[in-house]
Design an enzyme around this catalytic site. Structure first.
Site, PDB file in Angstrom:
ATOM      1  N   GLY A 288      31.964 -22.954   2.579  1.00 60.43           N
ATOM      2  CA  GLY A 288      32.042 -24.247   1.893  1.00 60.43           C
ATOM      3  C   GLY A 288      31.879 -24.021   0.403  1.00 60.43           C
ATOM      4  O   GLY A 288      32.834 -23.967  -0.367  1.00 60.43           O
ATOM      5  N   CYS A 356      13.798 -42.525 -10.861  1.00 56.70           N
ATOM      6  CA  CYS A 356      12.341 -42.685 -10.963  1.00 56.70           C
ATOM      7  C   CYS A 356      11.612 -41.713 -10.042  1.00 56.70           C
ATOM      8  O   CYS A 356      10.970 -42.124  -9.068  1.00 56.70           O
ATOM      9  CB  CYS A 356      11.965 -44.115 -10.651  1.00 56.70           C
TER      10      CYS A 356
HETATM   11  C1  LIG Z   1      27.890 -24.601  10.541  1.00 58.12           C
HETATM   12  C2  LIG Z   1      28.127 -24.399   9.084  1.00 58.12           C
HETATM   13  N1  LIG Z   1      29.214 -23.734   8.702  1.00 58.12           N
HETATM   14  C3  LIG Z   1      29.493 -23.522   7.394  1.00 58.12           C
HETATM   15  C4  LIG Z   1      28.659 -23.983   6.401  1.00 58.12           C
HETATM   16  C5  LIG Z   1      29.017 -23.735   4.979  1.00 58.12           C
HETATM   17  O1  LIG Z   1      28.041 -23.020   4.309  1.00 58.12           O
HETATM   18  P1  LIG Z   1      28.284 -22.583   2.794  1.00 58.12           P
HETATM   19  O2  LIG Z   1      28.669 -23.819   2.056  1.00 58.12           O
HETATM   20  O3  LIG Z   1      27.002 -22.016   2.339  1.00 58.12           O
HETATM   21  O4  LIG Z   1      29.405 -21.591   2.814  1.00 58.12           O
HETATM   22  C6  LIG Z   1      27.495 -24.682   6.762  1.00 58.12           C
HETATM   23  C7  LIG Z   1      26.568 -25.178   5.745  1.00 58.12           C
HETATM   24  O5  LIG Z   1      25.579 -25.790   5.958  1.00 58.12           O
HETATM   25  C8  LIG Z   1      27.230 -24.903   8.146  1.00 58.12           C
HETATM   26  O6  LIG Z   1      26.144 -25.568   8.543  1.00 58.12           O
END
Ligand SMILES: Cc1ncc(COP(=O)(O)O)c(C=O)c1O
Length: 426
Positions: A288, A356
């Site tokens: 991600g 706040c």
């Molecule tokens: C199941 C799963 N896959 C992928 C990701 C993506 O992680 P990142 O953004 O650190 O690559 C997450 C992030 O929480 C996740 O929970």
């Protein structure tokens, strides 16, 4: 720009125009005048480069690369990643809907979640999603019931939680001791789940999954996780020739110049030996943050500047409402004055938000040139887990989001209004 200093944290199209910071040839101060602040600016070039880079890195493994929508669910960003041919990892009915609205098909998406609702399971089965990632045995039986009622089969992955602990913030760790995700591995529960899927009339095992956590810099833990998934796959009864083995996401990004980060090709190279030795399995990943974080800048307008205990306290018109990460798990950011990016710093400053809460500090102890009310401040690496985690705390409307490319800006999300804040009140 002093390339070696800012390169790891600025978008690919960043440069200097007339002495000011620019993206895709557009000055940030001009964009802030036009769209107002707080403003999130996504650089389309960085998004495309990151997606292509990941696909190229994993091409030798024939691995599937999906984007974890939780990092950024802005439709305009998802559409760009869709055009670049990524799959999509979604974790709720809402993210599933975002995927569809961004033109992903059911076959492009897989559904995560440690507490999916019955209606989410039903929607996923009805639309014949690529895979539902099972988190626990209750969900497994629930899904069987849904499938039997709809008389439809479902492809499932099992989410495994091996006893591997990534070196990262405890809130960013998703395997190891006392975590809430997946089937402990090895465990009787894991074995029972594998047997139950093998016996099931409605469920077909199409993959195994592990997500170790986020902001991981050491690739060796991915190798150990791949090894574990292969061991489990080898113990699965029946035909397993088409199993996908997903190593999740979690590749670290640099939030400040000098921070460590993990590039796609290092993860791919680390996984290659395991998958080359077991070429009947298909690797999969779902980063991600690594795909979108560096693509965006958050731009704020300074309200007041105070001096406390030798440090300037610079208050800006956004904060934990649009970026809860520093308050949630102590992320440290850099900051740049986009109108004078090359000016020499005169001392430390804390960039604090308008909310706040004393914990509403976007960046602590950043070295800044002289700064006054009315100036702009940019926080780089703002593309992931900021807007997607945003809240309307203090009833502050959420910021506008734009994208830039080749001298043109496009509005992706309009700034929220007071009417938006009350739209659900009866
Ligand atoms: C199941 C799963 N896959 C992928 C990701 C993506 O992680 P990142 O953004 O650190 O690559 C997450 C992030 O929480 C996740 O929970």
């Amino acid at each position: 720009l002093p390339a070696n200093k800012w390169e790891p944290v600025l978008p690919d199209s960043a440069g200097i125009a007339g002495g000011g910071l620019a993206l895709a040839g557009l000055r940030i101060d001009w964009l802030a005048e036009r769209y107002e602040t707080p403003l999130y600016i996504y650089d389309e070039t960085t998004l495309r480069n990151k997606a292509r880079h990941a696909l190229e890195a994993f091409a030798p493994l024939k691995a599937r690369v999906s984007f974890a929508a939780k990092a950024c669910s802005t439709l305009g960003v998802l559409r760009i990643l869709r055009v670049e041919m990524l799959g999509l990892d979604v974790v709720s009915g809402g993210e599933l809907e975002a995927g569809l609205r961004a033109d992903f098909t059911a076959k492009d998406m897989h559904l995560h979640g440690n507490c999916k609702t019955a209606s989410e399971l039903e929607t996923a089965v009805e639309m014949e999603i690529r895979a539902i990632v099972l988190d626990n045995t209750v969900e497994l039986s629930q899904l069987e019931t849904v499938c039997a009622r709809l008389r439809k089969h479902a492809r499932v992955w099992l989410r495994m939680a091996p006893s591997l602990e990534a070196e990262t913030h405890p809130y960013l760790r998703t395997t190891g001791r006392r975590v809430k995700f997946g089937f402990a591995s090895p465990s009787c529960e894991e074995q029972a789940a594998l047997n139950a899927v093998a016996r099931s009339r409605w469920l077909k095992l199409s993959g195994l999954h592990v997500h170790l956590g986020s902001q991981i810099t050491d690739v060796r833990i991915y190798q150990r996780a791949a090894q574990r998934l292969i061991e489990i796959a080898e113990s699965v009864p029946g035909d397993i020739s088409e199993l996908e083995l997903s190593l999740g996401g979690g590749w670290a990004v640099a939030y400040r110049p000098g921070d460590s980060f993990l590039e796609a090709e290092r993860v791919a190279a680390a996984l290659a030996p395991a998958f080359e030795a077991h070429d009947s399995y298909r690797a999969a990943v779902e980063p991600g943050r690594a795909l979108v974080a560096r693509a965006a800048l958050a731009v704020y307008r300074v309200g007041s500047v105070k001096k406390r205990d030798g440090v300037r306290i610079v208050a800006v018109d956004g904060g934990m409402g649009d970026n809860p990460r520093p308050a949630l798990y102590g992320t440290q950011y850099a900051a740049i004055l986009p109108s004078r990016p090359l000016d020499e710093p005169v001392g430390p400053a804390d960039i604090v938000g308008r909310y706040c809460e004393s914990g509403d500090v976007l960046a602590r102890d950043v070295l800044l040139p002289p700064v006054a009310g009315g100036d702009l401040v940019c926080i780089p690496v703002s593309g992931a887990y900021q807007l997607s985690m945003a809240s309307t705390y203090n009833l502050v409307p959420q910021p506008a989001v734009i994208s830039v490319r080749d001298g043109e800006a496009r509005l992706l999300t309009r700034r929220a209004t007071h009417d938006d804040l009350f739209a659900r009140e009866i």
